[in-house]
Scaffold this active site. Sequence first.
Site, PDB file in Angstrom:
ATOM      1  CD  GLU A  42     -23.483  -0.869  12.788  1.00  0.00           C
ATOM      2  OE1 GLU A  42     -22.314  -0.817  12.018  1.00  0.00           O
ATOM      3  OE2 GLU A  42     -24.163  -0.578  13.172  1.00  0.00           O
ATOM      4  CB  CYS A  47     -26.242  20.660   1.687  1.00  0.00           C
ATOM      5  SG  CYS A  47     -25.489  19.701   0.356  1.00  0.00           S
ATOM      6  CD  GLN A  76     -14.658  -4.628   3.017  1.00  0.00           C
ATOM      7  OE1 GLN A  76     -14.834  -5.448   3.993  1.00  0.00           O
ATOM      8  NE2 GLN A  76     -13.569  -3.806   2.580  1.00  0.00           N
ATOM      9  CE1 TYR A  79     -19.968   3.994  10.948  1.00  0.00           C
ATOM     10  CE2 TYR A  79     -19.264   0.789  10.820  1.00  0.00           C
ATOM     11  CZ  TYR A  79     -20.547   1.958  11.249  1.00  0.00           C
ATOM     12  OH  TYR A  79     -21.554   2.160  10.467  1.00  0.00           O
ATOM     13  N   GLY A 113     -18.974 -13.475   2.023  1.00  0.00           N
ATOM     14  CA  GLY A 113     -17.773 -12.533   1.340  1.00  0.00           C
ATOM     15  C   GLY A 113     -16.734 -11.984   2.526  1.00  0.00           C
ATOM     16  CE1 TYR A 114     -13.400  -7.349   0.605  1.00  0.00           C
ATOM     17  CE2 TYR A 114     -16.350  -7.121   0.355  1.00  0.00           C
ATOM     18  CZ  TYR A 114     -14.935  -7.234  -0.016  1.00  0.00           C
ATOM     19  OH  TYR A 114     -14.483  -6.174  -0.950  1.00  0.00           O
ATOM     20  NE  ARG A 134     -31.737   1.135  11.903  1.00  0.00           N
ATOM     21  CZ  ARG A 134     -31.316   1.541  10.793  1.00  0.00           C
ATOM     22  NH1 ARG A 134     -32.954   2.623  10.407  1.00  0.00           N
ATOM     23  NH2 ARG A 134     -29.903   2.578  10.273  1.00  0.00           N
ATOM     24  CG  ASP A 176     -20.207   4.763   7.610  1.00  0.00           C
ATOM     25  OD1 ASP A 176     -20.923   5.674   7.323  1.00  0.00           O
ATOM     26  OD2 ASP A 176     -21.500   4.073   6.920  1.00  0.00           O
TER      27      ASP A 176
END
Length: 364
Positions: A47, A218, A52, A130, A91-92, A35, A148
Amino acid sequence: MTDMVYEQRDNEKEERLVRNLMDWYYQNQRDLIWRKTREPYRIWISEIMAQQTRITAVLPYYERFMKTFPTLKSLAEASEDEVLKSWEGLGYYSRARNLLKTAQIIQVDHQGDFPQGSAVLKKLPGIGEYTAGAIASICFDEKVPAVDGNVQRVFARIYENRMDISIPQSKKLLTEFVREVMPERETGIFNQALMELGALICIPKIPNCESCPVQGLCEAYKKGTQAELPVKAPKKAAKQESKTILLITNGAGEVLLRQRTEKLLGGLWEFYMIEEDLTEEEVLVYLEKIGISLEKITYIGAATHIFTHKQWNMKGYECKVKDGKGIDGFSFYAKEQIENLALPTALQFFRNWLSEESQIGFSV
């Protein structure tokens, strides 16, 4: 309720939502390293890593990856093995392979300049709607949503929308609604504020409503239905698969490995794996049939690993061979070689055991 809830516009509510949300974000945003920049290469990496994966888990991997590949050019010139090794543990792994492909495309087709439009970004490997929205809004001020799971949860509660968020049409309708609601300026701040609210306050199950900057807007809070939202169809039970992992070692302390060619975990390295649950006696019989004679077999233990749609139930043995004979497709690797190979997180239990028992130096 139906999707019509997003067609019932309330300009005053929307203006308060934007103002309260962005004021809260400026005061409460987490101090995350990415950031501090709007450089698209760094935002893109963050990103993709955050997909996940929890942000707290991402931070050390992000720093390691950026140290190894500080520029898009350095990533584009890397080998797949180098990228997978730097990604090891996240992972992934298809995300890492797509990072390499996209870096190479940008380097060749765009002369190393990161594409600025979300429409162009979506055409690149591994960049969906996204991620394209996040990069384009944060880096280039494009007025484009980044919806997302966090954002879907926030809006489902604010408007008490009971559409199943797993249905593509639900996300499509929300994306268009967010596009209308978001401000003309600071679109990246707005998108990040929504994500941050979902990550810190409007969390699953029990949200921290008392600290929410949009509590007064809300509908779910007013009706006490926060825990019921968002609506999402239950996942199918993970397919159970049994595996026997063999850490086959020779007298020199080398370990038998191969590089996977399967789609799942493709390009990563693995120990010898048998697609069934075998006892110690059954392992001995199995290896004798393929011409492997053992000097010693040691039970290591059991471990499980859950993928998106399946679960590996594994148990392992260290198998010390007498003659150092290999197996087709596998080769013995020494300590210094193994340190540079990327092994999947699924096998971390067995890798760690081998490191401790045999002093084979694996990095984790």
